[in-house]
Design a protein around this motif. Structure first.
Motif, PDB file in Angstrom:
ATOM      1  N   ALA A  14      61.819  97.011  70.357  1.00  0.00           N
ATOM      2  CA  ALA A  14      62.139  97.822  71.334  1.00  0.00           C
ATOM      3  C   ALA A  14      62.666  99.073  70.686  1.00  0.00           C
ATOM      4  CB  ALA A  14      63.437  97.055  71.786  1.00  0.00           C
ATOM      5  N   ASP A  15      63.303  98.996  69.453  1.00  0.00           N
ATOM      6  CA  ASP A  15      63.633 100.405  68.613  1.00  0.00           C
ATOM      7  C   ASP A  15      62.269 101.331  68.541  1.00  0.00           C
ATOM      8  OD1 ASP A  15      66.156  99.791  68.579  1.00  0.00           O
ATOM      9  OD2 ASP A  15      65.964  99.077  66.349  1.00  0.00           O
ATOM     10  N   ARG A  44      59.463 101.198  70.393  1.00  0.00           N
ATOM     11  CA  ARG A  44      59.229 101.626  71.547  1.00  0.00           C
ATOM     12  C   ARG A  44      59.929 102.739  72.027  1.00  0.00           C
ATOM     13  NH1 ARG A  44      58.992  98.732  77.207  1.00  0.00           N
ATOM     14  NH2 ARG A  44      60.053 100.388  77.680  1.00  0.00           N
ATOM     15  N   THR A  45      61.113 102.646  71.902  1.00  0.00           N
ATOM     16  CA  THR A  45      62.136 103.843  72.159  1.00  0.00           C
ATOM     17  C   THR A  45      61.839 105.017  71.423  1.00  0.00           C
ATOM     18  OG1 THR A  45      63.861 102.304  72.610  1.00  0.00           O
ATOM     19  CG2 THR A  45      64.700 104.727  72.462  1.00  0.00           C
ATOM     20  N   PHE A  84      58.404 106.424  72.768  1.00  0.00           N
ATOM     21  CA  PHE A  84      58.591 107.021  74.079  1.00  0.00           C
ATOM     22  C   PHE A  84      59.234 108.299  74.095  1.00  0.00           C
ATOM     23  CE2 PHE A  84      60.697 107.923  78.001  1.00  0.00           C
ATOM     24  CZ  PHE A  84      59.512 107.441  79.043  1.00  0.00           C
ATOM     25  N   ALA A  85      60.119 108.455  73.244  1.00  0.00           N
ATOM     26  CA  ALA A  85      61.064 109.688  73.071  1.00  0.00           C
ATOM     27  C   ALA A  85      60.098 110.907  72.570  1.00  0.00           C
ATOM     28  CB  ALA A  85      62.207 109.494  72.406  1.00  0.00           C
ATOM     29  N   PHE A 133      57.342 111.583  75.291  1.00  0.00           N
ATOM     30  CA  PHE A 133      58.003 112.324  76.418  1.00  0.00           C
ATOM     31  C   PHE A 133      58.371 113.704  76.006  1.00  0.00           C
ATOM     32  CE2 PHE A 133      61.505 113.190  79.513  1.00  0.00           C
ATOM     33  CZ  PHE A 133      60.958 112.994  80.561  1.00  0.00           C
ATOM     34  N   CYS A 185      56.898 117.223  77.497  1.00  0.00           N
ATOM     35  CA  CYS A 185      57.769 118.330  78.238  1.00  0.00           C
ATOM     36  C   CYS A 185      57.670 119.513  77.344  1.00  0.00           C
ATOM     37  CB  CYS A 185      59.265 117.910  77.978  1.00  0.00           C
ATOM     38  SG  CYS A 185      59.678 116.675  79.186  1.00  0.00           S
ATOM     39  N   ILE A 203      54.392 121.386  78.391  1.00  0.00           N
ATOM     40  CA  ILE A 203      54.590 122.140  79.621  1.00  0.00           C
ATOM     41  C   ILE A 203      55.320 123.287  79.843  1.00  0.00           C
ATOM     42  CG2 ILE A 203      55.379 121.656  81.948  1.00  0.00           C
ATOM     43  CD1 ILE A 203      54.741 118.515  81.730  1.00  0.00           C
TER      44      ILE A 203
END
Lengths: 211, 217
Positions: free
Chosen positions: A3-4, A6-7, A10-11, A14, A18, A21
């Motif tokens: 889970a760590d 993945r976090t 993802f961060a 993401f 951002c 963009i």
């Protein structure tokens, strides 16, 4: 542990998306923004000086109108923008820019004077962050409109300018202040007084040279 | 309000939740009057109707879009960092919007001034993402964002009308009560006017307004 991971992944993803963009949009907008900001400044100089121009022209056209009609010269620490109408040789107006701290941020503006360097032809604020509806009213037409025809010298030719409380009758070198925005009014008054002194020095300088 | 459970509605609004969601933000669950969020900006930008309208429109657009996108990534977003993701998403929208305005619609951007940046800090945006978009499908979240934005905008414009009329005797800059007849009231132009107007409005709506019974899921 999964889970760590993945976090973190993802961060990172993401955040990268951002950032990409924002970078793309920012880089695309930068030249347009710069042109608009420059055009805005020009528009204020032209309006204050009373140079006729079409209100709907683009930022680029404003710059060319400015270049054709206005001569920029530095004298000491004062930058003078002299309006010489296209095809003529006599200056019709002279503008000086000023800047100072308002209540919330920097206030920048331009003061246009008749060639006597005493009578106000126009005043514009082209950058200010004062409280909307209160101090922000310095950008409104009623406020700057009061300045036309006023003088930055008092009756004995001493440099000075005042913003007086609404209700008192303004004389030749004062205008109504903004009710509810004493701090902004005071600061604007200081900027104008400071400017009046600088212009007075420039006036002496000119007379000195011509005699 | 009725929370739509995960997977109950179809992609768009199969279960007929659209109308319900739309009505909730405006009446039964109005963000300002009932949820009591977004009050800060309500106090700040309502001294003129024009400011209130512009802020209302900008917030509605941001709330709708951020709801849509947050809902799209709701299943892959790790719960522990969801709030940071929400804020980042909102910020990206608002900054892009601001940049595009400054590049292409300079006059409008000048009029909006600092308000565009302030949208990021509006609680309604994050509140709705947390409360709604994380549990509901994208299109429904878009409707929810839109309805909350609209509910906020309506309150803003109403408070703006009261403050501008009582404070300056004008509406949208046009003189309604001429100064010869009406002594303008500075209290309503300044922040306390907003406290009085908002307080009275919230009281009136909650005391006398139509009360929607809370639905059990």
């Amino acid at each position: 542990m999964r889970a760590d991971l993945r976090t973190v992944v993802f961060a990172a993803l993401f955040g990268t998306i951002c950032a990409v963009i924002l970078t793309v949009v920012g880089r695309w907008a930068a030249p347009h923004r710069a042109a608009n900001e420059k055009g805005e400044e020009m528009r204020n100089y032209l309006t204050a000086l009373g140079v006729p121009f079409d209100a709907k022209v683009s930022a680029g056209d404003l710059i060319s109108v400015f270049d054709r009609n206005v001569r920029v010269g530095t004298n000491g620490n004062l930058v003078l923008y002299t309006y010489v109408p296209e095809g003529t040789t006599d200056p019709e107006a002279i503008a000086v820019s000023f800047a100072g701290m308002g209540l919330w941020g920097p206030v920048k503006g331009v003061l246009a004077l008749e060639p006597d360097l005493k009578t106000i032809r126009g005043l514009r604020f082209y950058q200010q962050e004062e409280t909307p509806g209160l101090g922000g009213e310095i950008g409104s037409d009623w406020f700057v409109g009061q300045f036309k025809g006023k003088r930055i010298v008092d009756d004995s030719d001493e440099p000075g300018f005042k913003l007086v409380k609404q209700g008192t009758t303004p004389d030749r070198n004062s205008v109504d202040a903004i009710t509810g925005a004493t701090m902004t009014s005071d600061r604007v008054q200081n900027m104008l007084q400071d400017l009046a002194r600088k212009v007075a020095a420039e006036r002496m300088n000119r007379h000195g040279r011509s005699e | 309000m009725a929370a739509v459970s995960k997977g109950a509605a179809c992609g768009v609004c199969g279960a007929g939740k659209c109308k319900e969601t739309l009505a909730a933000g405006i009446r039964g669950n109005n963000p300002v009057l009932v949820q009591a969020i977004g009050i800060c900006s309500c106090l700040a930008v309502t001294n003129k109707v024009e400011n209130a309208m512009v802020m209302g429109i900008a917030l509605t657009a941001t709330a709708s879009l951020s709801g849509l996108f947050m809902s799209m990534i709701r299943n892959i977003t790790p719960p522990r960092i969801r709030m940071i993701v929400e804020i980042a998403l909102i910020s990206v929208f608002v900054i892009c919007f601001d940049q595009i305005l400054k590049a292409l619609y300079w006059d409008m951007s000048k009029q909006l001034g600092p308000y565009v940046g302030l949208i990021i800090t509006n609680c309604i945006l994050m509140g709705r993402l947390e409360a709604f978009a994380l549990q509901n499908p994208p299109m429904l979240s878009l409707v929810d964002g839109f309805s909350n934005g609209l509910g906020y905008a309506l309150v803003l414009v109403f408070v703006g009308c009261v403050r501008e009329l009582v404070g300056a005797g004008t509406l949208l800059g046009m003189v309604v009560l001429p100064e010869s007849l009406y002594q303008t009231n500075l209290l309503f132009v300044l922040a306390p006017g907003a406290f009085f107007t908002m307080g009275l409005l919230i009281w009136l709506v909650n005391a006398f307004g139509p009360r929607k019974p809370e639905k059990k899921p």
